[in-house]
Design an enzyme around this catalytic site. Structure first.
Site, PDB file in Angstrom:
ATOM      1  CE  LYS A 173      -3.115   2.611   3.098  1.00 57.42           C
ATOM      2  NZ  LYS A 173      -3.933   2.609   4.328  1.00 57.42           N
ATOM      3  CG  ASP A 233      -5.543   7.883   4.625  1.00 56.51           C
ATOM      4  OD1 ASP A 233      -6.496   8.465   4.072  1.00 56.51           O
ATOM      5  OD2 ASP A 233      -5.680   6.883   5.363  1.00 56.51           O
ATOM      6  CE  LYS A 271      -6.532   8.766   8.072  1.00 60.73           C
ATOM      7  NZ  LYS A 271      -7.128   7.687   8.877  1.00 60.73           N
ATOM      8  CG  ASP A 313      -1.885   5.265   4.984  1.00 58.29           C
ATOM      9  OD1 ASP A 313      -1.712   4.235   5.660  1.00 58.29           O
ATOM     10  OD2 ASP A 313      -2.981   5.582   4.485  1.00 58.29           O
ATOM     11  CG  ASP A 319      -9.851   7.386   6.819  1.00 57.45           C
ATOM     12  OD1 ASP A 319      -8.789   7.357   6.163  1.00 57.45           O
ATOM     13  OD2 ASP A 319      -9.894   7.593   8.050  1.00 57.45           O
ATOM     14  CD  GLU A 379      -6.645   5.121   2.583  1.00 56.50           C
ATOM     15  OE1 GLU A 379      -7.601   5.205   3.384  1.00 56.50           O
ATOM     16  OE2 GLU A 379      -5.472   4.928   2.962  1.00 56.50           O
ATOM     17  NE  ARG A 427     -10.585  -1.333   4.423  1.00 57.86           N
ATOM     18  CZ  ARG A 427     -11.183  -1.530   5.598  1.00 57.86           C
ATOM     19  NH1 ARG A 427     -12.340  -2.150   5.653  1.00 57.86           N
ATOM     20  NH2 ARG A 427     -10.622  -1.122   6.709  1.00 57.86           N
TER      21      ARG A 427
HETATM   22  N1  BES Z   1      -4.187   4.633   7.016  1.00 62.37           N
HETATM   23  C1  BES Z   1      -5.263   4.292   7.845  1.00 62.37           C
HETATM   24  C2  BES Z   1      -4.900   3.288   8.933  1.00 62.37           C
HETATM   25  C3  BES Z   1      -3.902   3.764   9.956  1.00 62.37           C
HETATM   26  C4  BES Z   1      -4.336   4.312  11.150  1.00 62.37           C
HETATM   27  C5  BES Z   1      -2.558   3.619   9.744  1.00 62.37           C
HETATM   28  C6  BES Z   1      -3.422   4.739  12.089  1.00 62.37           C
HETATM   29  C7  BES Z   1      -1.655   4.013  10.678  1.00 62.37           C
HETATM   30  C8  BES Z   1      -2.085   4.586  11.860  1.00 62.37           C
HETATM   31  C9  BES Z   1      -6.403   3.681   7.026  1.00 62.37           C
HETATM   32  O1  BES Z   1      -6.483   4.112   5.719  1.00 62.37           O
HETATM   33  C10 BES Z   1      -7.673   4.066   7.706  1.00 62.37           C
HETATM   34  O2  BES Z   1      -7.946   5.225   7.764  1.00 62.37           O
HETATM   35  N2  BES Z   1      -8.385   3.085   8.212  1.00 62.37           N
HETATM   36  C11 BES Z   1      -9.590   3.305   8.915  1.00 62.37           C
HETATM   37  C12 BES Z   1     -10.609   2.297   8.458  1.00 62.37           C
HETATM   38  C13 BES Z   1     -12.009   2.580   8.920  1.00 62.37           C
HETATM   39  C14 BES Z   1     -12.556   3.793   8.195  1.00 62.37           C
HETATM   40  C15 BES Z   1     -12.851   1.373   8.652  1.00 62.37           C
HETATM   41  C16 BES Z   1      -9.301   3.138  10.403  1.00 62.37           C
HETATM   42  O3  BES Z   1      -8.537   2.242  10.752  1.00 62.37           O
HETATM   43  O4  BES Z   1      -9.816   3.918  11.181  1.00 62.37           O
HETATM   44 ZN    ZN Z   2      -4.692   4.717   4.829  1.00 58.72          ZN
HETATM   45 ZN    ZN Z   3      -7.614   5.900   5.493  1.00 55.56          ZN
END
Ligand code: BES
Ligand code: ZN
Ligand code: ZN
Length: 492
Positions: free
Chosen positions: A257, A262, A269, A280, A339, A341, A343
């Site tokens: 990824k 992000d 966010k 990210d 968010d 994204e 996946r």
């Molecule tokens: N990049 C984030 C995950 C992340 C969070 C990485 C903290 C490193 C530190 C990912 O894209 C994300 O935002 N995931 C969300 C998913 C949710 C919307 C289902 C999350 O984990 O909150």
């Molecule tokens: Zn992300």
């Molecule tokens: Zn995200």
């Protein structure tokens, strides 16, 4: 580059000596003067009497010179010498005035082969810990830092150099990963990232970058959807290493990824710590660093790295919650949260990799979920897999190099949670809970031909505000050593 000496340098401010648990050391060529060895022996006796537990201790041998004693355990884990190297560097750095140090390698062992291997690992640990990222510091003092120069005192120069070559190639890969992850997001965007990756073609890696036009034609709409809100163009890059020349053997595939920043997109966010989302793209950086290492050490395997590089921004053309995209696999995805994204990036990258390369296995790496940090913190990466053998191999490698992973389950009942009412699949689970698992279930839907696959959620491992034994804090490079070990131990 290692630097060597056959005797202690008159101008060094310290020298280091390895001793056994019984406080004995080897001085095969008697390079320590009578006076020095007398002082060392006296100090060792005092340590023994105090039954000193510390791994590293020191005393002043003269006004101008310190002596460091590194106690080596007889029984130890596989990555022990690297860890000792890391601790040693930390210890030495606590003495601000030390800048040139002689390390008496030959005091380590009398078995030459063991000595050279263990000592190389020790220096590898020292080097990993000494990494700095200071290119944006403008003051000269901070730029140079107070780096410590180590001179290796040995008669086994050639053999240590030969042994160290392997570790040096891993180090180069890790440092590249750390550099890429540390770059700020205004500097490292998908386009400049592609340029960085292309530099690796001089190592014999075959690199192809697909631009938006090509991706559209191929139908990687899940990946492209993530980049719609950004002015920076989206790319998918393939990096091929053909180390088994003339063989038609299936490659090992590594997918990463690479979300260069992000923001969350329209599902924006909160501002606090949003700056951390520059990391990210760490999954992709591990893939790039790993391929660099494999090329440098001329690994006798075929491997391919595939990275999806994109920026998730909330622009006027951005993808909305509610949108439905048709992925490269043909499956339709309902975007419920922009968010989630990572996946989407991986979905297309995984199906593309499986179809194009028909690999022996696919391992993807991603800073995928906050949920994995809730479960495993900054200690273990989450491991998910459809294949017990691959999973077990990854687990063993993780133990070999002390980059820890913990397997979490996949199950059809979690999978169901990702069914969409109006598309084939939705990108988040609305029931709540098991966020890292449901993300992995989503990914699994894009492995179409039962290829052995593993997913490493490295959200808690890629970056740390705290320093650890083998890194100074910041980007860790977690994953390069793990996957390199996997390749070497099980597939090469
Ligand atoms: N990049 C984030 C995950 C992340 C969070 C990485 C903290 C490193 C530190 C990912 O894209 C994300 O935002 N995931 C969300 C998913 C949710 C919307 C289902 C999350 O984990 O909150
Ligand atoms: Zn992300
Ligand atoms: Zn995200």
């Amino acid at each position: 580059m290692l630097s060597f000496n056959t005797s202690l340098s008159p101008n060094s401010n310290a020298f280091a000596l390895f001793v056994s648990e019984k406080y004995e050391y080897k001085d095969p060529r008697s390079i320590l003067s009578k006076d020095t060895s007398k002082k060392v022996n006296l100090f060792l006796r005092s340590l023994k009497e105090k039954s000193q537990k510390d791994e590293i201790s020191s005393f002043d041998i003269s006004e101008k010179k310190k002596c460091f004693i590194i106690k080596i355990k007889a029984k130890h884990e596989k990555s022990y010498f690297e860890e000792v190297g890391g601790s040693f560097y930390t210890y030495v750095k606590s003495y601000k005035t030390i800048n040139l140090i002689d390390i008496y390698a030959d005091s380590l062992n009398d078995d030459k082969e063991k000595l050279c291997k263990n000592f190389s690992e020790f220096i590898f640990g020292v080097n990993l810990k000494s990494y700095t990222f200071n290119k944006y510091k403008t003051s000269k003092k901070e730029k140079i830092g107070s780096n410590v120069e180590c001179k290796i005192v040995t008669i086994n120069k050639k053999s240590i150099e030969n042994n160290y070559k392997y570790y040096s190639s891993i180090k180069e890969g890790i440092f590249l990963t750390r550099d890429l992850v540390s770059e700020p997001p205004n500097i490292l965007n998908p386009k400049t990232y592609v340029q960085e990756i292309k530099k690796l073609s001089k190592l014999g890696l075959k690199i192809k970058a697909y631009n938006e036009k090509e991706l559209k034609k191929l139908g990687l709409n899940a990946l492209l959807g993530v980049g719609l809100g950004s002015d920076n163009e989206t790319y998918l890059v393939t990096i091929e290493w053909n180390g088994k020349k003339g063989s038609k053997e299936k490659p090992l595939a590594f997918v990463g990824k690479g979300v260069c920043f992000d923001t969350g997109g329209i599902s924006l966010k909160p501002p606090r710590f949003m700056e951390e989302m520059k990391y990210d793209m760490a999954g992709s950086a591990v893939v790039v660093g790993l391929l660099k290492s494999l090329a440098l050490r001329k690994a006798k395997i075929n491997a391919v790295g595939v990275v999806g590089l994109v920026e998730n921004m909330p622009g006027g053309k951005a993808q909305r919650p509610g949108d439905i995209v048709k992925s490269y696999s043909g499956k339709t995805i309902e975007i419920l949260n922009t968010d989630a994204e990572g996946r989407l990036v991986l979905a297309d990258a995984l199906s593309f990799t499986e179809k194009k390369y028909k690999p022996k296995f696919i391992i993807d790496l991603a800073t995928l979920t906050g949920a994995i940090i809730m479960s495993l913190g900054e200690e273990y990466a989450g491991l998910f897999s459809n294949d017990d053998e691959l999973s077990e191999n990854i687990f063993q490698s993780s133990k070999n190099v002390n980059e820890k992973v913990w397997r979490l389950p996949l199950h059809k009942n979690y999978d169901k949670l990702m069914n969409s009412t109006i598309a084939d699949v939705q990108n988040i689970n609305y029931v709540g809970g098991a966020g890292a698992i449901t993300a992995a279930q989503f990914l699994q839907r894009f492995i179409l031909n039962k290829t052995p696959w593993a997913h490493l959620d490295i959200a808690g491992m890629a970056f740390s505000k705290k320093a650890a034994n083998l890194n100074p804090g910041g980007a860790t490079g977690f994953g390069v050593r793990l996957l390199n070990n996997l390749v070497k131990e099980y597939y090469e």
